[in-house]
Design a protein around this motif. Structure first.
Motif, PDB file in Angstrom:
ATOM      1  N   GLU A  46      69.790   7.926  56.699  1.00  0.00           N
ATOM      2  CA  GLU A  46      70.592   8.124  55.396  1.00  0.00           C
ATOM      3  C   GLU A  46      71.239   6.632  55.013  1.00  0.00           C
ATOM      4  OE1 GLU A  46      72.379  12.549  55.113  1.00  0.00           O
ATOM      5  OE2 GLU A  46      73.168  11.245  56.712  1.00  0.00           O
ATOM      6  N   ASP A  49      68.331   4.426  54.266  1.00  0.00           N
ATOM      7  CA  ASP A  49      67.830   4.594  52.934  1.00  0.00           C
ATOM      8  C   ASP A  49      68.820   3.997  51.708  1.00  0.00           C
ATOM      9  OD1 ASP A  49      65.647   5.870  53.952  1.00  0.00           O
ATOM     10  OD2 ASP A  49      66.360   7.888  53.647  1.00  0.00           O
ATOM     11  N   THR A  50      70.195   4.246  52.007  1.00  0.00           N
ATOM     12  CA  THR A  50      71.192   3.763  51.092  1.00  0.00           C
ATOM     13  C   THR A  50      70.988   2.284  51.268  1.00  0.00           C
ATOM     14  OG1 THR A  50      72.467   5.575  51.491  1.00  0.00           O
ATOM     15  CG2 THR A  50      73.491   3.752  50.433  1.00  0.00           C
ATOM     16  N   ARG A  52      68.352   0.201  51.708  1.00  0.00           N
ATOM     17  CA  ARG A  52      67.227   0.090  50.858  1.00  0.00           C
ATOM     18  C   ARG A  52      67.408   0.434  49.508  1.00  0.00           C
ATOM     19  NH1 ARG A  52      65.168   2.989  55.153  1.00  0.00           N
ATOM     20  NH2 ARG A  52      63.986   1.727  56.712  1.00  0.00           N
ATOM     21  N   GLU A  53      68.111   1.253  48.840  1.00  0.00           N
ATOM     22  CA  GLU A  53      68.330   1.640  47.559  1.00  0.00           C
ATOM     23  C   GLU A  53      69.117   0.490  46.971  1.00  0.00           C
ATOM     24  OE1 GLU A  53      70.020   5.543  47.439  1.00  0.00           O
ATOM     25  OE2 GLU A  53      68.090   6.451  48.028  1.00  0.00           O
ATOM     26  N   GLU A  54      70.334   0.287  47.702  1.00  0.00           N
ATOM     27  CA  GLU A  54      71.091  -0.916  47.435  1.00  0.00           C
ATOM     28  C   GLU A  54      70.629  -2.264  47.049  1.00  0.00           C
ATOM     29  OE1 GLU A  54      74.485  -0.876  46.027  1.00  0.00           O
ATOM     30  OE2 GLU A  54      73.812   1.494  46.124  1.00  0.00           O
ATOM     31  N   ALA A  56      67.302  -2.553  46.541  1.00  0.00           N
ATOM     32  CA  ALA A  56      66.402  -2.522  45.116  1.00  0.00           C
ATOM     33  C   ALA A  56      67.275  -2.734  44.031  1.00  0.00           C
ATOM     34  CB  ALA A  56      65.649  -1.280  45.268  1.00  0.00           C
ATOM     35  N   PHE A  57      68.566  -1.975  44.017  1.00  0.00           N
ATOM     36  CA  PHE A  57      69.274  -2.078  42.696  1.00  0.00           C
ATOM     37  C   PHE A  57      69.669  -3.598  42.617  1.00  0.00           C
ATOM     38  CE2 PHE A  57      73.461  -1.621  40.789  1.00  0.00           C
ATOM     39  CZ  PHE A  57      73.008  -1.096  39.509  1.00  0.00           C
ATOM     40  N   GLN A  58      70.321  -4.292  43.649  1.00  0.00           N
ATOM     41  CA  GLN A  58      70.808  -5.605  43.462  1.00  0.00           C
ATOM     42  C   GLN A  58      69.694  -6.363  42.967  1.00  0.00           C
ATOM     43  OE1 GLN A  58      73.950  -6.891  43.623  1.00  0.00           O
ATOM     44  NE2 GLN A  58      74.803  -4.906  44.106  1.00  0.00           N
ATOM     45  N   THR A  60      67.107  -5.361  41.144  1.00  0.00           N
ATOM     46  CA  THR A  60      66.817  -5.564  39.549  1.00  0.00           C
ATOM     47  C   THR A  60      67.941  -5.850  38.720  1.00  0.00           C
ATOM     48  OG1 THR A  60      65.892  -3.166  40.142  1.00  0.00           O
ATOM     49  CG2 THR A  60      66.856  -3.359  38.075  1.00  0.00           C
TER      50      THR A  60
END
Length: 70
Positions: A46, A49-50, A52-54, A56-58, A60
Motif C-alpha cells: 500500500e 503504491d501510494t 508511485r501514485e504521488e 506520477a501525480f507530481q 503530471t
C-alpha cells in the motif's frame, strides 16, 4: 489519525525527490516508511503504491506547470 504522519512523510519524500531531480527508490523508501510508521497500519504494498501514485501525480503537475508557463 495515525495515517496523517505517514501521508505527510510520503508527500515530503516525493516533493524532495522532485525538487532535487532524483529518482525515488520506491521499494527502499516504502520499507523505511513502514518501519517508521507502523501505527498507520498500512502494508508495504500500500505504501509503495501510494508513493508511485504521488510520483506520477507530481510528474503530471510538473508537466502542466511547464506547459502553462510557456
Amino acid at each position: 489519525m495515525p495515517t496523517l504522519p505517514l501521508a505527510l512523510k510520503i508527500a515530503d519524500v516525493v516533493s524532495n525527490a522532485q525538487r532535487r531531480r532524483r529518482r525515488l527508490d520506491v521499494a527502499a523508501v516504502a520499507s523505511l516508511l513502514l518501519d517508521a510508521h507502523p501505527e498507520a497500519g498500512h502494508s508495504l504494498t500500500e505504501i509503495a503504491d501510494t508513493l508511485r501514485e504521488e510520483v506520477a501525480f507530481q510528474g503530471t503537475l510538473a508537466k502542466g506547470i511547464a506547459a502553462t508557463s510557456r
